[in-house]
Write a protein that holds these residues in place. Structure first.
Motif, PDB file in Angstrom:
ATOM      1  N   ALA A  47       0.841  -1.190   0.000  1.00  0.00           N
ATOM      2  CA  ALA A  47       0.000   0.000   0.000  1.00  0.00           C
ATOM      3  C   ALA A  47       0.884   1.252   0.000  1.00  0.00           C
ATOM      4  N   PRO A  48       0.297   2.439  -0.174  1.00  0.00           N
ATOM      5  CA  PRO A  48       1.111   3.658  -0.224  1.00  0.00           C
ATOM      6  C   PRO A  48       2.026   3.861   0.977  1.00  0.00           C
ATOM      7  N   ASN A  49       1.603   3.430   2.172  1.00  0.00           N
ATOM      8  CA  ASN A  49       2.504   3.589   3.319  1.00  0.00           C
ATOM      9  C   ASN A  49       3.745   2.717   3.172  1.00  0.00           C
ATOM     10  N   SER A  92      -6.368   7.696  -6.575  1.00  0.00           N
ATOM     11  CA  SER A  92      -7.555   7.583  -5.725  1.00  0.00           C
ATOM     12  C   SER A  92      -7.274   6.879  -4.410  1.00  0.00           C
ATOM     13  N   LEU A  93      -6.178   6.147  -4.326  1.00  0.00           N
ATOM     14  CA  LEU A  93      -5.827   5.436  -3.097  1.00  0.00           C
ATOM     15  C   LEU A  93      -4.781   6.175  -2.273  1.00  0.00           C
ATOM     16  N   GLY A  94      -4.499   7.406  -2.636  1.00  0.00           N
ATOM     17  CA  GLY A  94      -3.578   8.211  -1.846  1.00  0.00           C
ATOM     18  C   GLY A  94      -2.120   8.003  -2.186  1.00  0.00           C
ATOM     19  N   GLY A  95      -1.835   7.289  -3.235  1.00  0.00           N
ATOM     20  CA  GLY A  95      -0.457   7.008  -3.630  1.00  0.00           C
ATOM     21  C   GLY A  95      -0.392   5.686  -4.364  1.00  0.00           C
ATOM     22  N   PRO A  96       0.805   5.229  -4.749  1.00  0.00           N
ATOM     23  CA  PRO A  96       0.929   3.967  -5.473  1.00  0.00           C
ATOM     24  C   PRO A  96       0.467   2.792  -4.624  1.00  0.00           C
ATOM     25  N   MET A  97      -0.343   1.916  -5.214  1.00  0.00           N
ATOM     26  CA  MET A  97      -0.739   0.652  -4.607  1.00  0.00           C
ATOM     27  C   MET A  97      -0.146  -0.448  -5.483  1.00  0.00           C
ATOM     28  N   LEU A  98       0.833  -1.126  -4.941  1.00  0.00           N
ATOM     29  CA  LEU A  98       1.660  -2.036  -5.723  1.00  0.00           C
ATOM     30  C   LEU A  98       1.456  -3.469  -5.261  1.00  0.00           C
ATOM     31  N   VAL A 359     -23.753  -2.288  -3.565  1.00  0.00           N
ATOM     32  CA  VAL A 359     -24.378  -0.967  -3.472  1.00  0.00           C
ATOM     33  C   VAL A 359     -23.425   0.146  -3.057  1.00  0.00           C
ATOM     34  N   ILE A 360     -22.352  -0.174  -2.326  1.00  0.00           N
ATOM     35  CA  ILE A 360     -21.459   0.889  -1.872  1.00  0.00           C
ATOM     36  C   ILE A 360     -20.539   1.303  -3.018  1.00  0.00           C
ATOM     37  N   PRO A 361     -20.450   2.585  -3.313  1.00  0.00           N
ATOM     38  CA  PRO A 361     -19.610   3.047  -4.424  1.00  0.00           C
ATOM     39  C   PRO A 361     -18.131   2.743  -4.189  1.00  0.00           C
ATOM     40  N   VAL A 362     -17.415   2.581  -5.280  1.00  0.00           N
ATOM     41  CA  VAL A 362     -15.973   2.330  -5.210  1.00  0.00           C
ATOM     42  C   VAL A 362     -15.263   3.475  -4.488  1.00  0.00           C
ATOM     43  N   THR A 363     -15.728   4.694  -4.689  1.00  0.00           N
ATOM     44  CA  THR A 363     -15.079   5.842  -4.054  1.00  0.00           C
ATOM     45  C   THR A 363     -15.140   5.762  -2.529  1.00  0.00           C
ATOM     46  N   THR A 364     -16.217   5.178  -1.999  1.00  0.00           N
ATOM     47  CA  THR A 364     -16.333   5.022  -0.546  1.00  0.00           C
ATOM     48  C   THR A 364     -15.282   4.043  -0.041  1.00  0.00           C
ATOM     49  N   PHE A 365     -15.122   2.918  -0.753  1.00  0.00           N
ATOM     50  CA  PHE A 365     -14.077   1.963  -0.376  1.00  0.00           C
ATOM     51  C   PHE A 365     -12.699   2.613  -0.468  1.00  0.00           C
ATOM     52  N   ALA A 366     -12.495   3.433  -1.497  1.00  0.00           N
ATOM     53  CA  ALA A 366     -11.192   4.079  -1.675  1.00  0.00           C
ATOM     54  C   ALA A 366     -10.898   5.024  -0.522  1.00  0.00           C
ATOM     55  N   ARG A 367     -11.900   5.799  -0.092  1.00  0.00           N
ATOM     56  CA  ARG A 367     -11.690   6.726   1.029  1.00  0.00           C
ATOM     57  C   ARG A 367     -11.368   5.953   2.318  1.00  0.00           C
ATOM     58  N   LEU A 368     -12.052   4.825   2.528  1.00  0.00           N
ATOM     59  CA  LEU A 368     -11.772   4.002   3.699  1.00  0.00           C
ATOM     60  C   LEU A 368     -10.347   3.468   3.647  1.00  0.00           C
ATOM     61  N   PHE A 369      -9.922   3.021   2.459  1.00  0.00           N
ATOM     62  CA  PHE A 369      -8.562   2.509   2.291  1.00  0.00           C
ATOM     63  C   PHE A 369      -7.540   3.591   2.616  1.00  0.00           C
ATOM     64  N   VAL A 370      -7.772   4.797   2.108  1.00  0.00           N
ATOM     65  CA  VAL A 370      -6.837   5.907   2.359  1.00  0.00           C
ATOM     66  C   VAL A 370      -6.746   6.199   3.850  1.00  0.00           C
ATOM     67  N   ARG A 371      -7.883   6.203   4.535  1.00  0.00           N
ATOM     68  CA  ARG A 371      -7.890   6.493   5.966  1.00  0.00           C
ATOM     69  C   ARG A 371      -7.133   5.426   6.751  1.00  0.00           C
ATOM     70  N   ILE A 372      -7.381   4.157   6.429  1.00  0.00           N
ATOM     71  CA  ILE A 372      -6.671   3.063   7.107  1.00  0.00           C
ATOM     72  C   ILE A 372      -5.184   3.137   6.822  1.00  0.00           C
ATOM     73  N   ASN A 373      -4.833   3.413   5.568  1.00  0.00           N
ATOM     74  CA  ASN A 373      -3.426   3.473   5.185  1.00  0.00           C
ATOM     75  C   ASN A 373      -2.691   4.580   5.932  1.00  0.00           C
ATOM     76  N   ARG A 374      -3.346   5.726   6.093  1.00  0.00           N
ATOM     77  CA  ARG A 374      -2.706   6.826   6.800  1.00  0.00           C
ATOM     78  C   ARG A 374      -2.525   6.487   8.264  1.00  0.00           C
ATOM     79  N   ARG A 375      -3.530   5.866   8.866  1.00  0.00           N
ATOM     80  CA  ARG A 375      -3.399   5.478  10.273  1.00  0.00           C
ATOM     81  C   ARG A 375      -2.292   4.452  10.476  1.00  0.00           C
ATOM     82  N   ALA A 376      -2.086   3.608   9.463  1.00  0.00           N
ATOM     83  CA  ALA A 376      -1.100   2.532   9.580  1.00  0.00           C
ATOM     84  C   ALA A 376       0.294   2.970   9.164  1.00  0.00           C
TER      85      ALA A 376
END
Length: 381
Positions: A47-49, A92-98, A359-376
């Motif tokens: 992930a970006p972190n 959209s994920l806050g940086g490179p996701m490799l 039903v949940i938009p991809v953008t919502t999952f992306a924002r959650l991923f970014v938040r988790i990644n920053r915390r981690a």
């Protein structure tokens, strides 16, 4: 006078610690019980972190050139019916996701270390800390002394066991995972970079991980296979008829696969005592559902080196723990929750999971991923 760090383990965490400490002015010695530091293995998500940590270690460009950044994916039922198609916009994920094959990452770290730092085929059986010095005991009767000991020796860490002799054994998750890697099978993915399958007690992902390679895993609730079945090929063969032709084509082309029961450990109250500390899976083994195992080891390494450089050993180890322990504790809990959701065998829960996914938009999952990644992540600057 240059200080010496003794590092136990030449996995991703140990190598990252060796690079980070060397860049901070330490002399490093890496003790590895295997005869070769080269790692086999399968795939790793970065992930970006993780990429930010690799930049601090000076190897990000190399790893990025060897891996792949997936953009287009698909969620499917095991029979191949499509639940959702996903395309991630750049950034959209806050940086490179490799995604990379593990030897590519491990090799890049290994190549950044002076070969003279390695002590291979040297199993550590214990240590003693006296004042501000620490001494390793090796299985051949030899000893090694230094100013700092970093236990990066995995989920069965001898350093952790010595620091916490009364700790319980690693915790069974109730999951079994088969992992594999295969080259020259990308045509089976079509125009997708990844496919994730969901079923009752089943999760499986296939993802492009290099110019020619696919990394894949199959995670199963343990009750879905006989207790005595521990051959990866047999497990895949038993499950394959329930999957579509893409799953069957890629797994049947795979010669290199492995099966593991999945474990983690409850969080420790502390990692450090005197000039001794823990890092990576030795400190906080997490389930692979976090997608953060390798990332957290690398973030640990750069955080540790920075804390020691700023504060010295005693105060630096406390600062390292304050920064990293709460974040890894939160990830461990997150991994357990995600594993329960992804591996549930409850039909109602599986239906609800599919509905949420649809039903949940991809953008919502992306924002959650970014938040988790920053915390981690790390406060790297």
């Amino acid at each position: 006078m240059t200080r010496t760090a003794l590092i136990v383990g030449a996995g991703i965490g140990g190598l990252s610690a060796a690079i980070a400490l060397r860049r901070a002015g330490w002399h490093v010695r890496v003790f590895e019980q295997a005869a070769s530091p080269r790692e086999l293995g399968f795939g790793v998500a970065l992930a970006p972190n993780a990429v930010a940590a690799l930049r601090e270690l000076g190897v990000a460009d190399t790893v990025l050139s060897r891996g792949f950044q997936p953009r287009r994916g698909e969620f499917r039922r095991m029979d191949g019916s499509v639940l959702k198609r996903v395309e991630m916009a750049p950034g959209s994920l806050g940086g490179p996701m490799l995604v990379a094959l593990r030897p590519a990452l491990h090799g890049a770290l290994l190549d950044a270390i002076d070969p003279a730092a390695f002590h291979l085929g040297r199993a550590v059986i214990g240590f003693a800390a006296t004042g501000d010095r620490v001494s390793l005991r090796l299985s051949d009767g030899a000893t090694a002394e230094g100013d700092l000991l970093v236990g990066a020796d995995g989920v069965g860490s001898i350093v952790r066991r010595t620091l916490h002799p009364d700790e319980q054994a690693p915790r069974r998750s109730g999951l079994v995972a088969v992992r594999g890697a295969v080259h020259h099978a990308l045509a089976h993915l079509g125009d997708r970079d990844s496919i994730l399958y969901l079923g009752h007690g089943v999760e499986s992902t296939f993802v492009r991980a290099s110019e020619t390679g696919i990394y894949w895993y199959l995670s199963l609730a343990q009750q879905l296979i006989p207790a005595e079945m521990r051959n990866p090929e047999a497990i895949v063969a038993a499950m394959a008829p329930q999957f579509d032709r893409t799953f069957r084509a890629i797994t049947s082309a795979t010669a290199d696969m492995r099966v593991d029961e999945l474990f983690d450990r409850d969080p420790l109250p502390w990692w450090s005592r005197g000039p001794v500390t823990l890092l990576g899976d030795a400190a906080h083994p997490v389930l692979p559902h976090t997608g953060q195992g390798a990332a957290q080891a690398m973030v640990d390494a750069v955080t540790l080196a920075r804390a020691l450089q700023q504060h010295g050993i005693e105060t630096g180890l406390r600062a390292y723990e304050r920064e990293r322990l709460p974040k890894t504790k939160a990830l461990l809990s997150q991994g357990r929750r995600t594993a329960r959701v992804m591996a549930t065998t409850n039909p109602i829960a599986c239906t609800l999971r599919e509905w949420v996914l649809r039903v949940i938009p991809v953008t919502t999952f992306a924002r959650l991923f970014v938040r988790i990644n920053r915390r981690a992540g790390t406060d790297a600057r």
